[in-house]
Write a protein that holds these residues in place. Structure first.
Motif, mmCIF file in Angstrom:
data_model
loop_
_atom_site.group_PDB
_atom_site.id
_atom_site.type_symbol
_atom_site.label_atom_id
_atom_site.label_comp_id
_atom_site.label_asym_id
_atom_site.label_seq_id
_atom_site.Cartn_x
_atom_site.Cartn_y
_atom_site.Cartn_z
ATOM 1 N N GLY A 23 -85.283 -27.795 -46.966
ATOM 2 C CA GLY A 23 -85.288 -27.246 -45.783
ATOM 3 C C GLY A 23 -85.932 -28.179 -44.756
ATOM 4 O O GLY A 23 -85.636 -28.270 -43.727
ATOM 5 N N ASP A 24 -87.056 -28.978 -45.210
ATOM 6 C CA ASP A 24 -87.648 -29.921 -44.355
ATOM 7 C C ASP A 24 -87.253 -31.283 -44.342
ATOM 8 O O ASP A 24 -87.827 -32.179 -43.792
ATOM 9 N N GLU A 25 -85.957 -31.437 -45.077
ATOM 10 C CA GLU A 25 -85.527 -32.800 -45.401
ATOM 11 C C GLU A 25 -84.474 -33.141 -44.093
ATOM 12 O O GLU A 25 -83.471 -32.097 -44.130
ATOM 13 N N VAL A 26 -84.303 -34.531 -43.910
ATOM 14 C CA VAL A 26 -83.126 -34.617 -42.963
ATOM 15 C C VAL A 26 -82.690 -35.841 -43.016
ATOM 16 O O VAL A 26 -83.228 -36.911 -43.756
ATOM 17 N N LEU A 27 -81.427 -36.113 -42.727
ATOM 18 C CA LEU A 27 -80.922 -37.441 -42.347
ATOM 19 C C LEU A 27 -80.979 -37.988 -41.190
ATOM 20 O O LEU A 27 -80.866 -36.987 -40.117
ATOM 21 N N ALA A 28 -81.307 -39.146 -40.889
ATOM 22 C CA ALA A 28 -81.608 -39.651 -39.453
ATOM 23 C C ALA A 28 -80.500 -40.831 -39.179
ATOM 24 O O ALA A 28 -80.068 -41.503 -40.147
#
Length: 785
Positions: free
Chosen positions: A131-136
């Motif tokens: 949940g705290d991981e993202v693609l930028a």
């Protein structure tokens, strides 16, 4: 080698200076054509391929909140092929190494990689698993020098959360990554982050709901009908108005750029090839005139008209082929450079540059056609000469008193000056064409610098005269008037002017446009309303003021009643009179007195954000506090926008100006040198006679070059006027919804064009003077028998 081919080679070597000048002009035209057509084709193909492979949507709409159960109803709309619902939310970011707060657009994606509309290309890293991981977005990562596993802080619905970047991605939705309120990208302070659907929905209390919809239409579907039905279904859920792909901001930018390239591919090469055709006509006309006896001999030896005509056309083909080969190579090199430049602004997984064979074939056919058309009259003249007539020298010109002599003004001029004026008046068409050719070169020089002048004026007017705030704050939700007083409690805030922005659909007759109504304080000092002439625009206590561009779209005039459909709150629909129309440079805006807009909304004093004037010494403290303020959705710094504009200006306009200056110099040199060289070949006998009777080398140089100086003097004001006209035409071509170019040409631009054209004229003059000094008087004065 055939006899005629040997003769052709001798002619080319004898006229090598003139031929080289024309070859360079053909090269410039060919290079422009190849550059623009190949770049246009590469950009268009890349865009279409990317859209197709990653399923770029056709219709978009944002809304307040709606349940996912609506998806089945969207799929039942005739013409809808696929539906994608998601949560999209702008949040404030804290990026290490960046003092100012940034804005991140969080976009929900499925927990597992799944084909979807506006799909992602992952350049590096992996898909989010927690949940705290993202693609930028790639451009945001590069601008902030971030790496995989770096973190950024974000305020999610009032709660601070650390987000870890595990992948770098691209999306067809953000080829040109920009906020809708800006006209230049600020990749350091605005970026796209893709986050797992469940985590983002939970953070913003959107479980089982969405606030953004994208639709893919079936072939032949009616976009307007789909948009109408979609708006009907979302009206009760706070729909902000559906719009098609043509109004999607990233698509708008790149499509406008492609259309601009298409226009340039016709406009600029036409000038160069037209000049080349004119010079070829002059060159061949003179060649035919001096080779009358040779034409007669060729015909006497049995060469028919077709063979003679093809012989002179071969000279044209040699010039064109040399220019085509050089131009194709130069165009390929320039096209690669332009493609690399576009990759700095438009972000594709792969922007592949290629020159298709049909591009080269089209460019060659156009160049050949223009050159052949220019040479046609001269070749026809060579073919039509009967042998008996061609054996005789060309009949002398019938001399008449000139205008100066008729007016009795000849006593005011010395003999060399009278010779100059007499020759110009007796060859008016040739003189006029030379003036036009030089004037076109000057106009291109003016045009090349106009874009820099216009962009500089746009920055100065919009971001120094109209926008005088230091910071623009936008809140997550409209706030009461208490927020205006709270702003003064922020560190360093010296002045705060509130504004209210309301999404609306404006209608007049059958025309309509999705737009925002901007409510501002009348007489505000930080954000002023000025027209293109920088005259203040007064906001009346009632009614709406439209920008000229928006009024044109709606076909509305002063005094008309337009229908305003508010897309926020209670969503009232009102008839509002147009009380003003003014010409602004940026956006398509509608303005009202903020108090009138509050009354239209039937709300108390409410603001969407504020323009702030800030003490420079307190800015860093203010930025640190804004990063932690949940009510703030975005922060925009005026100076940052100015810096971005200047960076774009430096990147894009510098190379463009250099190329245009170089090409214009080639035209200037080619026209002046050819005109002078042809004049020398036509008047060799006359000039040699003057030398024999006592004129000095300086005096005959004055006669020949003085004639060119007169033509140059006449061409300069015409070129300035033509350059102004071309600049005015460019302001019409660049009349985009996002911004318009002001018609501004500085004195330094005119001075620059003057210096360059004088340098080109001086260079050609020195070469002609050198040839005059080497004039063989005996050979020239020999009489033809």
């Amino acid at each position: 080698m055939k006899a005629l081919d040997r003769k052709l080679l001798r002619d080319l070597l004898r006229m090598r200076g003139q031929v080289l000048a024309i070859v360079l002009i053909v090269t410039c035209g060919m290079a422009n054509l190849v550059t623009m057509m190949s770049t246009h084709g590469s950009l268009q193909l890349t865009q279409a391929t990317y859209y197709d492979q990653y399923r770029f949507a056709d219709v978009f709409v944002q809304l307040k909140r709606a349940p996912k159960s609506l998806v089945s109803r969207f799929e039942e709309i005739p013409g809808v092929g696929a539906v994608q619902t998601r949560v999209v939310q702008d949040v404030t970011l804290s990026v290490e190494g960046l003092a100012e707060p940034a804005t991140g657009r969080l976009i929900a994606i499925p927990e597992q990689p799944t084909p979807m509309l506006n799909d992602l290309f992952i350049r590096a890293g992996r898909y989010p698993e927690q949940g705290d991981e993202v693609l930028a977005s790639e451009v945001f990562v590069k601008a902030n020098q971030l790496e995989l596993n770096d973190t950024v802080g974000a305020i999610l619905n009032g709660r601070w959360q650390t987000l870890r970047i595990v992948g770098i991605a691209l999306s067809p939705e953000y080829i040109y990554e920009i906020r809708g309120t800006e006209i230049v990208p600020d990749n350091k302070r605005f970026g796209i982050l893709w986050m797992q659907q469940k985590a983002l929905a939970t953070a913003f209390d959107m479980e089982g709901a969405f606030n953004d919809v994208s639709l893919k239409l079936m072939p032949g579907a009616s976009e307007a009908e789909v948009i109408f039905q979609l708006d009907q279904q979302l009206e009760t859920y706070g729909g902000l108005g559906a719009f098609g792909r043509k109004d999607q901001i990233s698509h708008t930018f790149i499509s406008d750029e492609i259309r601009q390239l298409s226009a340039h591919a016709v406009f600029v090469p036409s000038i160069f090839l037209g000049i080349a055709a004119f010079l070829l006509n002059l060159l061949l006309s003179r060649l035919v005139s001096t080779q009358r006896d040779q034409i007669a001999v060729m015909k006497a030896f049995g060469y028919d008209n077709l063979t003679v005509g093809l012989h002179y056309l071969k000279l044209v083909m040699v010039v064109v082929l040399l220019g085509a080969v050089l131009g194709a190579g130069l165009g390929w090199w320039m096209g690669r450079g332009m493609t690399r430049l576009y990759s700095d602004f438009y972000h594709f997984p792969l922007l592949q540059y290629e020159v298709r064979p049909q591009v080269l074939l089209t460019a060659l056919l156009v160049s050949t056609g223009a050159a052949t058309l220019g040479a046609f009259l001269a070749v026809r003249r060579a073919v039509s000469l009967p042998p008996a007539e061609a054996m005789r020298p060309e009949p002398p010109t019938t001399y008449r008193p000139t205008l100066v002599e008729k007016l009795g003004l000849q006593r005011w001029f010395a003999a060399p000056s009278r010779i100059i004026l007499r020759n110009l008046e007796r060859r008016p068409v040739q003189a006029l064409l030379s003036v036009v050719g030089i004037a076109v070169a000057i106009a291109i020089l003016v045009l090349g610098r106009f874009f820099t002048d216009a962009m500089g004026a746009l920055v100065d007017i919009q971001f120094r005269t109209i926008q005088r705030e230091d910071i623009t704050l936008v809140f997550n939700n409209p706030l009461s008037n208490r927020a205006q007083f709270d702003l003064y409690n922020l560190p360093g805030v010296l002045r705060a002017e509130p504004f209210r922005v309301v999404p609306a659909r404006l209608r007049f007759d059958h025309y309509h446009k999705l737009s925002g109504i901007n409510g501002v304080e009348p007489g505000g000092e930080l954000r002023r309303l000025l027209d293109r002439a920088q005259r203040p625009v007064t906001l009346p206590p009632e009614g709406i003021v439209l920008s000229t561009k928006l009024a044109d779209i709606l076909q509305a005039h002063l005094g008309d009643q337009i229908t305003v459909e508010i897309l926020e709150g209670a969503r009232p629909t009102r008839a509002v009179p147009v009380t003003g129309i003014f010409d602004e440079l940026v956006g398509i805006s509608a303005y009202m007195d903020i108090h009138a807009l509050n009354r239209l909304m039937r709300e108390g004093f409410t603001l969407s954000g504020a323009y702030l004037q800030v003490d420079a010494h307190e800015q860093q403290t203010l930025y640190a506090q804004l990063k932690k303020t949940p009510a703030v959705a975005s922060v925009a710094m005026r100076q940052t926008t100015i810096d971005q504009f200047n960076e774009i200006l430096t990147k894009s306009m510098a190379g463009f100006t250099i190329v245009l200056v170089g090409f214009a110099s080639v035209i200037a040199f080619g026209v002046v040198y050819n005109a002078a060289r042809i004049a020398l070949s036509e008047r060799e006998r006359e000039l040699a006679t003057l030398r024999i009777i006592g004129f000095t080398k300086g005096e005959i140089a004055f006669i020949l070059l003085g004639e060119q100086a007169v033509l140059l003097t006449l061409a300069i004001p015409i070129g300035f006027a033509l350059g102004f006209g071309l600049a005015a035409l460019m302001t019409e071509i660049y009349d985009w919804e996002l911004f318009r170019f002001p018609l501004v040409i500085t004195r330094s631009t005119y001075a620059f064009a003057f210096v360059v054209i004088m340098a080109a004229a001086l260079a050609s003059g020195l070469m002609i003077r050198h040839q005059l000094n080497r004039l063989d008087l005996i050979a020239v004065l020999k009489t033809r028998e």
